[in-house]
Every structure is written in C-alpha cells, then in structure tokens.
Design a protein around this motif. Structure first.
Motif, PDB file in Angstrom:
ATOM      1  N   HIS A  81       0.684  -1.282   0.249  1.00 25.06           N
ATOM      2  CA  HIS A  81       0.156   0.076  -0.119  1.00 25.06           C
ATOM      3  C   HIS A  81       0.934   1.367   0.211  1.00 25.06           C
ATOM      4  O   HIS A  81       0.535   1.977  -0.813  1.00 25.06           O
ATOM      5  N   HIS A  85       1.561   4.287  -3.193  1.00 20.62           N
ATOM      6  CA  HIS A  85       1.254   5.718  -2.891  1.00 20.62           C
ATOM      7  C   HIS A  85       2.802   6.580  -3.400  1.00 20.62           C
ATOM      8  O   HIS A  85       2.583   7.773  -3.131  1.00 20.62           O
ATOM      9  N   HIS A 131      -3.185   2.626  -8.035  1.00 23.85           N
ATOM     10  CA  HIS A 131      -3.893   2.686  -6.714  1.00 23.85           C
ATOM     11  C   HIS A 131      -5.103   4.055  -6.807  1.00 23.85           C
ATOM     12  O   HIS A 131      -5.920   3.786  -5.989  1.00 23.85           O
ATOM     13  N   HIS A 188      -8.813   5.407  -4.742  1.00 23.39           N
ATOM     14  CA  HIS A 188      -8.996   6.644  -4.160  1.00 23.39           C
ATOM     15  C   HIS A 188      -9.736   7.665  -4.716  1.00 23.39           C
ATOM     16  O   HIS A 188      -9.943   8.711  -4.349  1.00 23.39           O
ATOM     17  N   HIS A 222      -7.637   7.750   5.823  1.00 23.05           N
ATOM     18  CA  HIS A 222      -6.798   7.662   4.509  1.00 23.05           C
ATOM     19  C   HIS A 222      -7.400   7.898   3.228  1.00 23.05           C
ATOM     20  O   HIS A 222      -6.686   8.612   2.529  1.00 23.05           O
TER      21      HIS A 222
END
Ligand code: ZN
Ligand code: ZN
Length: 271
Positions: free
Chosen positions: A125, A129, A138, A142, A224
């Motif tokens: 993870h 990012h 990713h 998001h 997050h």
C-alpha cells in the motif's frame, strides 16, 4: 504424456471450476457489501450518529465501485485458477486432510495468514502511494474519497492482482488448508467492508487502550481515503505506529466520533 498435452489436460480439468470460483468470490463480496449497505445506508441503523464524514457518496460512485469490484473478482478468479494449475505440479503446499497437521495448526496458520497479509498490505500500500504507481495502480481505489461498502474491492486490475498474490505467497511458504483460506477470505471481506462503511462502530475506550488501539478502526481507513497519506494499515495500526505513518489527527478524530451521543443529534434536530 508430454508436458504440453498434460498442461492442456490440466487446464481443461479446471474449466468447470471457473464459474464456481468466480461465484464464490463474487457472492462473498456482494453478500457482505450488500448487508453493510442495507444496514448503514438503507436501514435507520443505531450507528447513524457515528458517521465519519459529513457528506454522502453519490449513487454514481456506488455503480462505479461495483463494476471495478466485479473486475477485481475476475482477477482473483484468474489468480486462483493459475494457483490450482501450478498446484498440480506440486508448487504449492496445500493439504486436504485436517488430521495431517491438526486443528491447532489450522487455527495458527489462519492467524499467520492474516498477520502476513497485514504486513504485506502495509508495504504494498505504501509503495502504491509513490507517484508512479499511484497514478497507474492505486488511483481507482482513491477516487472514492467518501468510501462506501461497495469500495471494498474497487481496485484497478493491477491493484487487484497485487492483493490477490497474498494467497499464492503464503501457500509457497507453509502448508495451507482450504478451510484456513475460507476463514481468511471471509475475515478480510468483513474487515474491508467495515473499513469502507463510512461509520465507526468501535467503542471509544479502544482508542485509549494501549493494546486495543493497535486494532484498525473504520475511522482510521476512512481518514486514509480523505487525506491520501497516513494510515496505510489493514487489520492493525502496528506498522503505522512503528513507521510513523499514523495520521496526526487520528486519535483525536476517533475520540471525537466515538464520544458523540445519539441524544445530542436528536436534540439538535428538534431545535
Ligand atoms: Zn491508499
Ligand atoms: Zn480503502
């Protein structure tokens, strides 16, 4: 039989299992995300006053999340089929009879799978990012700044592939029983759906207890999605605390959300 013929035969043997594997994975997602959606978004549930973000996600977001989740299930099914294929060549340490290693081993191996996944998730993870991977891998997840139960599997196919690799990784390291995998898969979807539910269900004292605050809360993962940084953990906050990636406002926010009282909301509404 020559290698190619044998491989072809093994692949043909797996064909009838494709819809079964797909349906199990899909129904697991649909059932738990659907139940959470009914409870948190349709039913007037007892946690209404525990909403983490003030705004609501749009219905168009739910549709997009659902479609990406179906594509994730296709990736999971494909990985499972490849694992089944290589299993025929003895690459993975699956076992069928519980007596071979006993119930104690089954319980311990299930906990170990969850522990390894917690560590694997944190680091993959964090990697996702980084600028290059974020855009390509990713970002889809998001896009849901206000997460919903349907966000649970809303990943790009590349991200779904990264998550699905945990199963072959553990089966390469130690013997795994299908029951351990089933418990693990059920646990992960429940945790995943709750973490994206948009509501906090944990009690306030969990945030102040030195041990229990290491259990990841729904607020933690929701933050997050809002901040895009901090709180990379899955089941625990251990790695976030250890590597200094806990959101600076996390403990305060958790305390605020969990200290809300339903009466206050009713009073405010009646004024
Ligand atoms: Zn993220
Ligand atoms: Zn998420």
């Amino acid at each position: 039989m020559c290698f190619h013929k044998q491989l072809f035969q093994y692949m043909m043997d797996l064909v009838p299992q494709i819809p079964i594997i797909f349906l199990i994975d899909f129904l697991r997602y649909f059932l738990f995300a659907g139940i959470a959606f009914l409870i948190f978004y349709i039913w007037k549930h007892p946690f209404q006053y525990r909403k983490i973000q003030e705004k609501n996600a749009k219905p168009s977001q739910f549709r997009k999340e659902f479609l990406y989740s179906v594509s994730s299930v296709v990736v999971y099914t494909s990985v499972t089929l490849i694992v089944f294929l290589f299993r025929k060549y003895g690459y993975f340490k699956f076992y069928e009879r519980i007596e071979d290693h006993g119930w104690g081993y089954l319980i311990l191996s299930t906990i170990l799978i969850l522990g390894i996944q917690d560590f694997y998730f944190y680091w993959t993870h964090r990697l996702m990012h980084t600028r290059w991977l974020y855009k390509r891998v990713h970002k889809v997840h998001h896009d849901s700044v206000i997460p919903s139960p349907w966000t649970a599997y809303s990943f790009s196919p590349w991200e779904a592939l990264i998550h699905s690799l945990i199963m072959p990784i553990v089966a390469l390291i130690f013997p795994v029983h299908p029951l351990a995998l089933m418990i693990f898969m059920t646990f992960q979807i429940i945790r995943n759906v709750l973490g994206h539910s948009g509501y906090e269900i944990f009690p306030s004292w969990m945030g102040t207890n030195k041990i229990l605050k290491l259990v990841n809360s729904n607020t933690n993962h929701d933050m997050h999605h809002q901040s895009f940084r901090y709180n990379y953990g899955l089941y625990t906050t251990v790695w976030d605390y250890l590597f200094g990636t806990v959101h600076p406002e996390y403990e305060k926010t958790f305390a605020e959300i969990t200290s809300k009282k339903p009466e206050k909301i009713e009073l405010q509404e009646s004024i």
